[in-house]
Design an enzyme around this catalytic site. Structure first.
Site, mmCIF file in Angstrom:
data_model
loop_
_atom_site.group_PDB
_atom_site.id
_atom_site.type_symbol
_atom_site.label_atom_id
_atom_site.label_comp_id
_atom_site.label_asym_id
_atom_site.label_seq_id
_atom_site.Cartn_x
_atom_site.Cartn_y
_atom_site.Cartn_z
ATOM 1 N N SER A 16 0.854 -1.188 0.000
ATOM 2 C CA SER A 16 0.000 0.000 0.000
ATOM 3 C C SER A 16 0.890 1.239 0.000
ATOM 4 O O SER A 16 2.118 1.122 0.030
ATOM 5 C CB SER A 16 -0.943 -0.012 1.201
ATOM 6 O OG SER A 16 -0.186 -0.046 2.378
ATOM 7 N N ASP A 74 -7.684 11.505 -0.814
ATOM 8 C CA ASP A 74 -7.326 11.514 -2.240
ATOM 9 C C ASP A 74 -8.211 12.472 -3.048
ATOM 10 O O ASP A 74 -7.778 13.007 -4.061
ATOM 11 C CB ASP A 74 -7.410 10.106 -2.842
ATOM 12 C CG ASP A 74 -6.113 9.329 -2.617
ATOM 13 O OD1 ASP A 74 -5.080 9.964 -2.320
ATOM 14 O OD2 ASP A 74 -6.134 8.089 -2.728
ATOM 15 N N LYS A 190 14.347 -5.344 -8.534
ATOM 16 C CA LYS A 190 13.753 -6.679 -8.595
ATOM 17 C C LYS A 190 12.325 -6.639 -9.158
ATOM 18 O O LYS A 190 11.484 -5.896 -8.667
ATOM 19 C CB LYS A 190 13.728 -7.291 -7.182
ATOM 20 C CG LYS A 190 15.122 -7.651 -6.671
ATOM 21 C CD LYS A 190 15.680 -8.766 -7.544
ATOM 22 C CE LYS A 190 17.021 -9.280 -7.073
ATOM 23 N NZ LYS A 190 17.580 -10.233 -8.058
ATOM 24 N N THR A 194 6.427 -7.569 -8.766
ATOM 25 C CA THR A 194 5.476 -7.106 -9.789
ATOM 26 C C THR A 194 4.871 -8.299 -10.529
ATOM 27 O O THR A 194 3.658 -8.360 -10.754
ATOM 28 C CB THR A 194 6.181 -6.146 -10.767
ATOM 29 O OG1 THR A 194 6.550 -4.982 -10.037
ATOM 30 C CG2 THR A 194 5.286 -5.752 -11.923
ATOM 31 N N GLN A 195 5.726 -9.257 -10.872
ATOM 32 C CA GLN A 195 5.202 -10.453 -11.556
ATOM 33 C C GLN A 195 4.136 -11.137 -10.709
ATOM 34 O O GLN A 195 3.084 -11.535 -11.200
ATOM 35 C CB GLN A 195 6.339 -11.446 -11.814
ATOM 36 C CG GLN A 195 7.401 -10.948 -12.770
ATOM 37 C CD GLN A 195 8.546 -11.953 -12.882
ATOM 38 O OE1 GLN A 195 8.342 -13.159 -12.864
ATOM 39 N NE2 GLN A 195 9.774 -11.451 -12.978
ATOM 40 N N CYS A 384 -10.982 26.716 12.195
ATOM 41 C CA CYS A 384 -11.987 25.934 12.909
ATOM 42 C C CYS A 384 -11.658 25.863 14.410
ATOM 43 O O CYS A 384 -11.786 26.877 15.082
ATOM 44 C CB CYS A 384 -12.165 24.565 12.262
ATOM 45 S SG CYS A 384 -13.849 23.975 12.495
ATOM 46 N N MET A 387 -9.594 28.739 15.361
ATOM 47 C CA MET A 387 -10.328 29.990 15.545
ATOM 48 C C MET A 387 -11.014 29.976 16.914
ATOM 49 O O MET A 387 -10.999 30.964 17.652
ATOM 50 C CB MET A 387 -11.355 30.145 14.418
ATOM 51 C CG MET A 387 -12.348 31.276 14.577
ATOM 52 S SD MET A 387 -13.907 30.700 15.343
ATOM 53 C CE MET A 387 -15.023 31.984 14.815
ATOM 54 N N GLU A 408 -17.642 22.091 24.139
ATOM 55 C CA GLU A 408 -17.170 20.784 23.673
ATOM 56 C C GLU A 408 -16.312 20.129 24.756
ATOM 57 O O GLU A 408 -16.330 18.921 24.932
ATOM 58 C CB GLU A 408 -16.337 20.957 22.373
ATOM 59 C CG GLU A 408 -15.776 19.641 21.834
ATOM 60 C CD GLU A 408 -14.986 19.788 20.533
ATOM 61 O OE1 GLU A 408 -14.797 20.940 20.053
ATOM 62 O OE2 GLU A 408 -14.562 18.760 19.986
ATOM 63 N N HIS A 510 -13.181 25.953 6.640
ATOM 64 C CA HIS A 510 -11.901 25.341 6.236
ATOM 65 C C HIS A 510 -11.501 25.837 4.846
ATOM 66 O O HIS A 510 -11.866 25.203 3.846
ATOM 67 C CB HIS A 510 -12.049 23.821 6.194
ATOM 68 C CG HIS A 510 -12.221 23.193 7.529
ATOM 69 N ND1 HIS A 510 -11.188 22.590 8.207
ATOM 70 C CD2 HIS A 510 -13.309 23.095 8.331
ATOM 71 C CE1 HIS A 510 -11.632 22.123 9.359
ATOM 72 N NE2 HIS A 510 -12.918 22.416 9.469
ATOM 73 N N GLU A 512 -8.712 25.598 3.451
ATOM 74 C CA GLU A 512 -7.711 24.711 2.830
ATOM 75 C C GLU A 512 -8.306 23.772 1.785
ATOM 76 O O GLU A 512 -7.634 23.385 0.833
ATOM 77 C CB GLU A 512 -6.956 23.909 3.902
ATOM 78 C CG GLU A 512 -7.740 22.841 4.668
ATOM 79 C CD GLU A 512 -8.511 23.367 5.879
ATOM 80 O OE1 GLU A 512 -8.754 24.587 5.947
ATOM 81 O OE2 GLU A 512 -8.889 22.537 6.736
HETATM 82 N N1 GLN Z 1 -14.314 20.488 17.423
HETATM 83 C C1 GLN Z 1 -14.766 21.744 16.909
HETATM 84 C C2 GLN Z 1 -16.226 21.695 16.500
HETATM 85 O O1 GLN Z 1 -16.778 20.634 16.272
HETATM 86 C C3 GLN Z 1 -13.896 22.183 15.740
HETATM 87 C C4 GLN Z 1 -13.973 21.259 14.557
HETATM 88 C C5 GLN Z 1 -12.846 21.455 13.578
HETATM 89 O O2 GLN Z 1 -11.795 22.018 13.897
HETATM 90 N N2 GLN Z 1 -13.025 20.936 12.378
HETATM 91 O O3 GLN Z 1 -16.858 22.732 16.412
#
Ligand code: GLN
Length: 536
Positions: A16, A74, A190, A194-195, A384, A387, A408, A510, A512
């Site tokens: 993998s 992915d 080698k 693969t074979q 998230c 912040m 939380e 997010h 990103e």
């Molecule tokens: N745990 C936090 C929430 O659920 C932040 C989640 C996160 O960072 N994706 O609000």
């Protein structure tokens, strides 16, 4: 629109982690650059419905799509390479396949038949593959099968491929990714593994059309011929996949190996045009020729496993490249930061990013990191939970609410500055129940976030249950932390800033997930620019 969609299956043998995702994304890029509309799908053989409930130590980051699907990382590569959005249909797990079959069985859809792996599970798999072509009118669908051929759990997928090849004949090919290890003692590459890997695929009735061989050394013609002879493929179909300095080199390496040419030939497709990779090449040029350098600290609790922050680290690469800046990332374990050592842990950093996360582990370190960058005027981006930590820190040390916290972690807090969202209050199931996917956000002009996006309305993806508690907004604004991004429908605070700081931005969403090679994310680009300016 094409009349018949072509299917490319990517399977893995020997081991993998050979990089099927990057190979698939690179091939898709080359086909896209020739003018074929292409998408990629990942089929994961595990029984979870989606990776949303998985610990990042299992398979790395959970990637979130526009439509709010929690998916395999992915899919992030697919979006970053292709600059085309994916959706739930691009990631299917065994859990999802079985759930659907069992639901149909309960409804009586199988008309009294015995429900079996073949044909019912394999039909469901095939339907999920073809569904994508109905949704997107794609010329080509690349379907990557997670895991390694020979695993018990991937058998139904390999069987579905065998059936599809039979049904779709020339519209379907299989690329098998294998490893050609180098034995230092013998001084040789080698081919035997693969074979064997191909033999295993043949046992299931699948003859691969193309072999992609991961190797640390050059695969010379003699070796290619040897592999070809043992595995019933032509030597041109033996593709060398050498380790690359950057994943963004791989499409060009695959192009020089003519992977796209052989794929088109096997699928009976015309070569159309020479692939247009101009923007890709200019990105690579900028990536490799930076004119400045900075170091950013990434504070998180999964830093031992870099895949847990895949989209963030790629967005940093995109944002750095857009600024012609080499960004070194220092990974800092939030559990190791204490009030006593924070200056030592964060010393020498030009900027700090506090990462998303769940639960109590490492949160005090994150809060200490925020305090340090706030007090020392170091540019800060909080994402998230990052912040939320910035909000808690400000409440405690600027407003003076010692016990401010997120519910939380501290449900009994007298100052719940981060509280459970209203719509979350009656939810007990963990899977797929967070606030997920893209939501609208209005930006206040005259703010750092507005300067970054240069627009008033944005859409960003979310994955959280907790929110800024707006009851306290006035207190925060009075003391100098303001809300600069608000969801217009729910009034949820999505962005906070401290205007009286060189660059301090926390976002509940997010960013990103939306950064791509073609479109580096404006917030990462602005953050890196701010770090560069502040360093000067
Ligand atoms: N745990 C936090 C929430 O659920 C932040 C989640 C996160 O960072 N994706 O609000």
């Amino acid at each position: 629109m094409s009349n018949s969609t072509k299917y490319i299956f990517v399977t893995g043998g020997v081991a993998s982690s050979l990089g099927k995702g990057i190979i698939s994304a690179s091939l898709a890029k080359l086909l896209q650059a020739r003018g074929y509309s292409t998408t990629i799908q990942k089929l994961d053989p595990y029984i979870n419905i989606d990776p949303g409930t998985l610990n990042p130590y299992e398979h790395g980051e959970c990637y979130v799509t526009e439509d709010g699907a929690e998916t395999d990382l992915d899919l992030g590569h697919y979006e970053r390479f292709l600059n085309v959005r994916t959706s739930q249909a691009n990631n299917v797990t065994t859990g999802r396949i079985y759930q659907s079959v069992i639901n149909k069985e309960r409804k009586g859809d199988y008309l009294g038949k015995t429900v079996q792996v073949i044909p019912h599970i394999t039909d469901e798999i095939k339907e999920n593959i073809q569904q994508l072509s109905k949704e997107g009118n794609y010329d080509i669908i690349i379907t990557e099968i997670g895991g390694t051929v020979g695993d018990i759990e991937s058998l139904p997928y390999v069987e579905a491929i065998r059936q599809m090849r039979w049904e779709f004949e020339d519209d379907c090919i299989v690329i098998h990714l294998t490893l050609v290890p180098y034995l230092a003692a013998a001084g040789e590459l080698k081919t035997k593994p693969t074979q064997h890997a191909v033999k295993q695929l043949l046992e299931y009735g699948v003859q691969p059309d193309i072999l992609c061989c991961r190797t640390e050394h050059e695969l010379d013609l003699t070796l290619r011929k040897k592999i070809a002879k043992f595995c019933n493929v032509v030597p041109e179909a033996v593709i060398e996949s050498r380790d690359a300095a950057s994943i963004y080199d791989v499409p060009l390496l695959m192009q020089s190996e003519e992977l796209d040419e052989i794929v088109l030939k096997k699928l009976g497709l015309s070569r159309k045009s020479v692939p247009n990779l101009d923007s890709w090449k200019s990105f690579l040029h900028n990536l490799k020729n930076p004119t400045s350098e900075i170091t950013i600290g990434l504070v998180g609790k999964y830093v031992e496993l870099k895949d847990a922050y895949k989209s963030i680290s790629e967005a940093i690469i995109h944002g750095g490249t857009a600024n012609l800046c080499k960004v070194n990332v220092k990974w800092i374990h939030s559990e190791k930061i204490t009030k006593g050592n924070v200056d030592e842990q964060l010393s020498g950093l030009d900027g700090v990013l506090v990462a998303p996360g769940f639960g109590a582990r490492g949160i005090t370190g994150k809060i200490s990191a925020v305090r340090y960058v706030r007090e020392n005027n170091i540019p800060f981006l909080g994402i998230c939970l990052g912040m939320q930590c910035a909000v808690i820190e400000f409440a405690r040390h600027v407003i003076g609410w010692d016990d401010a916290h997120t519910v939380e972690i501290s449900p009994e807090s007298k100052r719940p500055v981060i509280s459970l969202m209203e719509e979350q209050k009656n939810i007990s199931d963990m899977g797929g129940t967070m606030r997920l996917g893209a939501y609208k956000c209005d930006l206040k002009s005259d703010s750092k976030i507005y300067d970054a996006y240069n627009r008033e309305i944005i859409h960003e993806r979310h994955r959280h249950r907790f929110e800024f508690n707006s009851e306290y907004l006035k207190d925060f604004e009075k003391h100098g932390m303001i809300a600069t991004g608000i969801n217009p429908e729910t009034s949820l605070v999505e962005v906070v800033e401290i205007p009286d700081h060189p660059w301090f931005v926390g976002v509940q969403f997010h960013p990103e997930y939306k950064s791509t090679v073609d479109e580096p994310h404006p917030l990462f680009t602005a953050f890196i620019k701010a770090v560069m300016d502040n360093k000067k």
